[in-house]
Scaffold this motif. Structure first.
Motif, mmCIF file in Angstrom:
data_model
loop_
_atom_site.group_PDB
_atom_site.id
_atom_site.type_symbol
_atom_site.label_atom_id
_atom_site.label_comp_id
_atom_site.label_asym_id
_atom_site.label_seq_id
_atom_site.Cartn_x
_atom_site.Cartn_y
_atom_site.Cartn_z
ATOM 1 N N GLY A 14 -1.107 5.650 -1.634
ATOM 2 C CA GLY A 14 -0.495 6.504 -1.593
ATOM 3 C C GLY A 14 0.458 5.944 -3.367
ATOM 4 O O GLY A 14 -0.754 5.654 -4.326
ATOM 5 N N ARG A 64 9.931 -2.411 1.792
ATOM 6 C CA ARG A 64 10.190 -1.320 3.524
ATOM 7 C C ARG A 64 7.840 -1.394 3.230
ATOM 8 O O ARG A 64 7.236 -1.149 3.786
ATOM 9 C CB ARG A 64 10.562 -0.302 3.624
ATOM 10 N N VAL A 65 7.627 -0.384 2.360
ATOM 11 C CA VAL A 65 5.878 -0.019 2.388
ATOM 12 C C VAL A 65 5.259 -0.999 2.225
ATOM 13 O O VAL A 65 4.758 -0.879 3.017
ATOM 14 C CB VAL A 65 6.274 0.812 0.759
ATOM 15 N N GLN A 78 13.674 5.583 -7.431
ATOM 16 C CA GLN A 78 13.386 4.874 -5.863
ATOM 17 C C GLN A 78 14.204 3.370 -6.108
ATOM 18 O O GLN A 78 14.662 3.375 -6.845
ATOM 19 C CB GLN A 78 12.153 4.563 -5.723
ATOM 20 N N THR A 102 0.723 2.552 -3.733
ATOM 21 C CA THR A 102 0.719 1.391 -4.187
ATOM 22 C C THR A 102 -1.029 0.769 -4.089
ATOM 23 O O THR A 102 -2.132 1.878 -3.791
ATOM 24 C CB THR A 102 1.017 0.427 -3.022
ATOM 25 N N ASP A 141 4.965 -2.602 5.133
ATOM 26 C CA ASP A 141 4.483 -2.136 6.635
ATOM 27 C C ASP A 141 2.795 -1.798 6.532
ATOM 28 O O ASP A 141 2.130 -2.178 7.423
ATOM 29 C CB ASP A 141 4.704 0.085 6.368
ATOM 30 N N TRP A 147 3.360 -1.815 -5.213
ATOM 31 C CA TRP A 147 4.153 -0.542 -4.950
ATOM 32 C C TRP A 147 4.327 -0.327 -6.630
ATOM 33 O O TRP A 147 5.594 -0.992 -6.536
ATOM 34 C CB TRP A 147 5.400 -0.895 -3.652
ATOM 35 N N GLU A 186 12.736 0.381 -1.386
ATOM 36 C CA GLU A 186 12.536 1.595 -0.818
ATOM 37 C C GLU A 186 10.915 0.437 -0.613
ATOM 38 O O GLU A 186 9.990 0.662 0.052
ATOM 39 C CB GLU A 186 11.655 2.229 -1.042
#
Length: 175
Positions: free
Chosen positions: A109, A142-143, A135, A111, A146, A129, A139
């Motif tokens: 993505g 969180r990315v 943004q 990242t 994950d 990221w 956010e």
């Protein structure tokens, strides 16, 4: 200045991490050989990244040293003659140290997943990221959280320091 949300961690199972990163990015990754020369500055960090004799990047960045997801503000200028600029900055500011690494880059993505073999330190993973306009920090956090799970990165292995700081500490300890 652009903004990243990033983490850095030690790596113990490099083969497993490459397998997971390749699966998430759907690529075999790209190998980059980098030499980062850090210069003394009154604030932040300034480094000249040499990629080839005719391609480098002058990078200035500011970030807190924290083990969890942290914001990093940065600016990058492409440099066609890194050796000449290195000599100039060394004369003007003094060299703080040099970090040499082989970096595998995987894009997941927005990242950047870096698996770094750092000369004199070992293997690390960095997740960066890259924030887009509109943004927010939460956010990115969180990315990154994950991806920590998906890449099986143990939060106990997170580190706060930059490679240059780890190298400086290792040099002091060996004296």
């Amino acid at each position: 200045m652009p903004l990243n949300i990033e983490i850095k961690a030690r790596v113990h199972n490099v083969a497993r991490l490459h397998t997971l990163a390749a699966a998430l990015s759907h690529t075999a990754g790209t190998l980059l050989c980098q030499e980062d020369t850090f210069f003394h500055t009154p604030q932040g960090r300034l480094k000249l990244r040499t990629l080839t004799p005719t391609h480098g990047e002058l990078i200035y960045y500011e970030r807190t040293d924290a083990a969890g997801p942290r914001a990093s503000r940065y600016t990058i200028a492409p440099i066609p003659t890194p050796a000449a600029l290195n000599a100039t900055l060394a004369a003007a500011l003094g060299v703080r140290g040099v970090v040499r690494k082989q970096r595998w880059l995987y894009l997941v993505g927005q990242t950047r997943v870096h698996i770094d073999e750092v000369e004199g330190l070992g293997t690390f993973v960095e997740l960066e990221w890259v924030m887009q306009p509109g943004q927010i920090h939460a956010e990115g956090s969180r990315v990154v959280a994950d991806l920590l799970q998906r890449l099986e990165i143990d939060e106990a292995e997170l580190i706060a320091e930059a490679y240059i700081d780890l190298l400086s500490a290792a040099e002091r300890a060996s004296r």
